[in-house]
Write an enzyme that holds these catalytic residues in place. Structure first.
Site, short mmCIF file in Angstrom:
data_model
loop_
_atom_site.label_atom_id
_atom_site.label_comp_id
_atom_site.label_asym_id
_atom_site.label_seq_id
_atom_site.Cartn_x
_atom_site.Cartn_y
_atom_site.Cartn_z
N ASP A 1 0.84 -1.01 0.06
CA ASP A 1 -0.20 0.00 0.06
C ASP A 1 0.74 1.10 0.04
O ASP A 1 1.64 1.46 1.19
CB ASP A 1 -0.84 -0.14 1.26
N ASP B 1 -2.96 4.88 -2.45
CA ASP B 1 -4.07 5.27 -1.77
C ASP B 1 -4.07 6.76 -2.07
O ASP B 1 -3.32 7.52 -2.59
CB ASP B 1 -3.14 5.48 -0.20
N GLU C 1 -6.48 4.06 -5.94
CA GLU C 1 -7.95 4.60 -5.11
C GLU C 1 -8.31 5.84 -5.74
O GLU C 1 -7.84 6.77 -5.43
CB GLU C 1 -7.73 4.42 -3.52
N HIS D 1 -11.55 -2.17 3.77
CA HIS D 1 -11.17 -1.80 5.27
C HIS D 1 -11.86 -0.51 5.72
O HIS D 1 -11.70 -0.20 6.75
CB HIS D 1 -9.85 -1.81 5.62
N ASP D 2 -12.44 0.24 4.82
CA ASP D 2 -13.15 1.40 5.00
C ASP D 2 -14.53 1.61 5.07
O ASP D 2 -15.16 2.61 5.38
CB ASP D 2 -12.76 2.53 3.95
O1 ISL Z 1 -12.37 11.64 -0.14
C1 ISL Z 1 -12.94 10.37 0.06
C2 ISL Z 1 -14.20 10.46 -0.91
O2 ISL Z 1 -14.22 11.48 -1.82
C3 ISL Z 1 -12.79 9.47 0.95
O3 ISL Z 1 -13.60 8.26 0.80
C4 ISL Z 1 -11.19 9.05 0.77
O4 ISL Z 1 -10.43 9.10 -0.33
C5 ISL Z 1 -10.97 7.73 1.37
O5 ISL Z 1 -11.24 7.40 2.61
C6 ISL Z 1 -9.41 7.55 1.38
O6 ISL Z 1 -8.96 6.17 2.02
C7 ISL Z 1 -7.77 5.63 2.04
O7 ISL Z 1 -6.81 6.89 2.61
C8 ISL Z 1 -7.25 7.09 3.98
C9 ISL Z 1 -7.23 5.88 4.95
O8 ISL Z 1 -7.58 6.34 6.48
C10 ISL Z 1 -7.93 4.70 4.32
O9 ISL Z 1 -7.99 3.75 5.29
C11 ISL Z 1 -7.73 4.63 3.16
O10 ISL Z 1 -8.11 3.49 2.45
C12 ISL Z 1 -6.14 8.18 4.51
O11 ISL Z 1 -4.88 7.53 3.97
#
Ligand code: ISL
Ligand code: CA
Length: 535
Positions: free
Chosen positions: A103, A205, A270, A335-336
């Site tokens: 990651d 990420d 992502e 995981h989110d």
């Molecule tokens: O901005 C968003 C939607 O428009 C969010 O969904 C965001 O981009 C997303 O939550 C990002 O997640 C990732 O980065 C975070 C971390 O806490 C998460 O676990 C990870 O998957 C910060 O690094």
């Protein structure tokens, strides 16, 4: 062969803190993952049969955001092991033809990262410009109206140097300034560091925020309140200036060319937004961007919105937005977000929908991503208030319920001491399901091994079938003379219908419901998913 591991294989996401603890401290670790590799793929259908694992971050970190706050990109957090353990994991995984995806967290570091410590030490620091520092407005307020994903303003005032710094997530996660070429070079060297150690790819990420409007203009408010309800605080604004900024795609292309310095590596980013936005990150017709950009659209179909028409619409929208050479991917959870089964459990039938969804995940065109625990049908775990760990209030919720330990046995089997997050209902466990012909785990294994043996399912074209009952989503996959048909009944009742003349169902390969009927007319049980070979 035309087989590419990241394209035609199955990827399994491990949340390392919760997969397997090897030393009894209640926290999962890399040695634990090594112990369990045979579960993931031992070369036979008594294992899951996956092709790659993506591990959430394992780097040194103060763990404010459980590893998404990286304090050193080129080492391993002592809770997880050492660089030597990582080398051994890569080696042991490769012996089993399992690829390793790390990651990569480019948007921000931890505020404990030496780069940020240096940057915040003085306005004249050589690393000052590695992060996004700005003066206050004349009235002392923040440079613009951006909000942090986890709540509150995206700007933090630094008393010592009298400027604000940008943090799109926690205050302890300052955003890197990717407009500074030194930052970009340093981060590309991180990719090289890991590829030289044998890492096969990177999940990237927050790919959609690494570059922002250089003028840092305000985001406009979001008039759509329903979006606000879904997305929490970020839904208050339209993220026209701080997300999906047009030239991120150029930075992505440069990442791709660094990754291409090594053979057979991959990236999956992502990215959020419409299918049209997401496919931009693939690099368009030239396909020189990301290998894959996550398609989260199915994860948005919560409760009654999980139905045949919506699922088909979303699958087709992504398929038709993709440029020629680009390849789709399917995601049900991570995981989110709430676990799939809990997300569609409005009438108590989430588990049945989970089985049918497995058939979808593993027979649609595109790379399937399995989130650890989905293969045994783990729902969200109720985590009591005093055990909560996640500091973020994300989309109005805490993410601990989907992060609890993988349940290996009726006693847990994750750790021989108290796990960092509690177990859920332990009647759902790997050991019991391995022995049960009708379990979710058996279903996943059958689907994956059937998929592995089928060019239609791994490489084939996709075509949805029209004219079936409204609750049925059915599609074919075809490669050469091999054709498969997937039928999913989304209804709470059985359904019967005739297939279009051109399709003659042959042998049933897998069904969520044991022995399905033979003969011309198709009868599907409530929430049945069935995969058949076409004659
Ligand atoms: O901005 C968003 C939607 O428009 C969010 O969904 C965001 O981009 C997303 O939550 C990002 O997640 C990732 O980065 C975070 C971390 O806490 C998460 O676990 C990870 O998957 C910060 O690094
Ligand atoms: Ca441990």
């Amino acid at each position: 062969m035309d087989y590419l591991w990241w394209k035609h294989g199955v990827i399994y996401q491990i949340y390392p803190r919760s997969f397997q603890d090897s030393n009894g401290d209640g926290i999962g670790d890399l040695d634990g993952i090594i112990e369990r590799l045979d579960y993931l793929n031992n070369g036979t259908n008594h294992s899951l049969g996956i092709d790659g694992i993506w591990m959430s971050p394992t780097f040194p970190s103060p763990m404010k955001d459980f590893g998404y706050d990286v304090a050193d990109y080129e080492d391993v957090h002592p809770d997880f092991g050492t660089l030597a353990t990582m080398d051994r994991l890569i080696d042991e995984a490769h012996k089993r033809s399992i690829r390793i995806i790390l990651d990569f967290v480019p948007n921000h570091t931890s505020s404990d990262h030496p780069w940020f410590r240096e940057s915040r030490s003085s306005v004249d620091s050589p690393k000052r410009d590695w992060y996004v520092w700005r003066d206050a407005k004349d009235d002392g307020t923040a440079p613009n109206n951006w909000i942090a994903v986890f709540g509150g303003p995206a700007w933090e005032w630094d008393q010592k140097t009298q400027q604000y710094y940008l943090h799109s997530f926690l205050v302890e996660q300052p955003d890197l300034n990717w407009r500074n070429p030194q930052v970009e070079r340093a981060m590309h060297n991180v990719l090289r560091f890991w590829m030289e150690r044998g890492v096969d790819g990177f999940r990237i990420d927050v790919m959609d925020r690494i570059l922002k409007d250089p003028a840092l203009r305000d985001n406009p408010p979001n008039p759509d309140r329903s979006w606000g309800r879904l997305m929490g605080v970020t839904g208050l604004q339209q993220h026209t200036q701080d997300q999906n900024w047009p030239d991120i795609v150029d930075a992505v292309r440069r990442i791709r060319s660094t990754v291409d310095e090594f053979p057979d590596r991959m990236t999956v980013g992502e990215v959020f937004g419409t299918p049209e936005n997401i496919v931009r990150y693939y690099g368009g017709e030239t396909s020189d961007g990301l290998h894959l950009a996550f398609n989260f659209s199915l994860t948005r179909l919560v409760g009654e919105r999980w139905n045949a028409a919506n699922v088909r619409k979303r699958v087709d929208a992504f398929e038709s937005a993709l440029p020629g050479a680009a390849w789709p991917n399917i995601v049900l959870g991570n995981h989110d977000i709430d676990r799939f089964i809990s997300r569609v459990n409005h009438d108590g039938r989430g588990a049945a929908r989970g089985r049918a969804a497995a058939v979808l995940l593993l027979t649609l065109r595109g790379t399937p991503f399995i989130y650890m625990g989905e293969e045994i049908g783990m729902p969200n775990t109720d985590v009591p208030e005093h055990r909560l760990q996640d500091p973020a209030r994300f989309h109005h919720r805490n993410r601990d319920p989907e992060r609890t330990p993988l349940q290996w046995t009726a006693k847990g089997g994750f750790s021989n001491s108290e796990p960092w997050l509690p177990y859920g209902d332990l009647s759902i466990n790997v050991a019991a399901q391995e022995k049960d012909e009708r379990s979710m785990l058996t279903l996943y294994r059958k689907l994956i091994w059937t998929r592995r043996a089928s060019k239609a399912l791994t490489l084939g074209d996709y075509a949805a079938i029209d004219g079936l009952p409204a609750d049925v989503f059915a599609f074919t996959r075809a490669h050469g003379d091999e054709r498969t048909l997937t039928m999913i009944n989304f209804a709470n009742d059985g359904v019967a219908f005739d297939l279009p003349k051109a399709l003659r169902a042959g042998e049933t390969l897998v069904s969520t419901h044991g022995e399905p009927n033979a003969g011309g007319r198709i009868e599907l049980a409530a929430h049945e998913g069935r995969l058949v070979r076409l004659m």
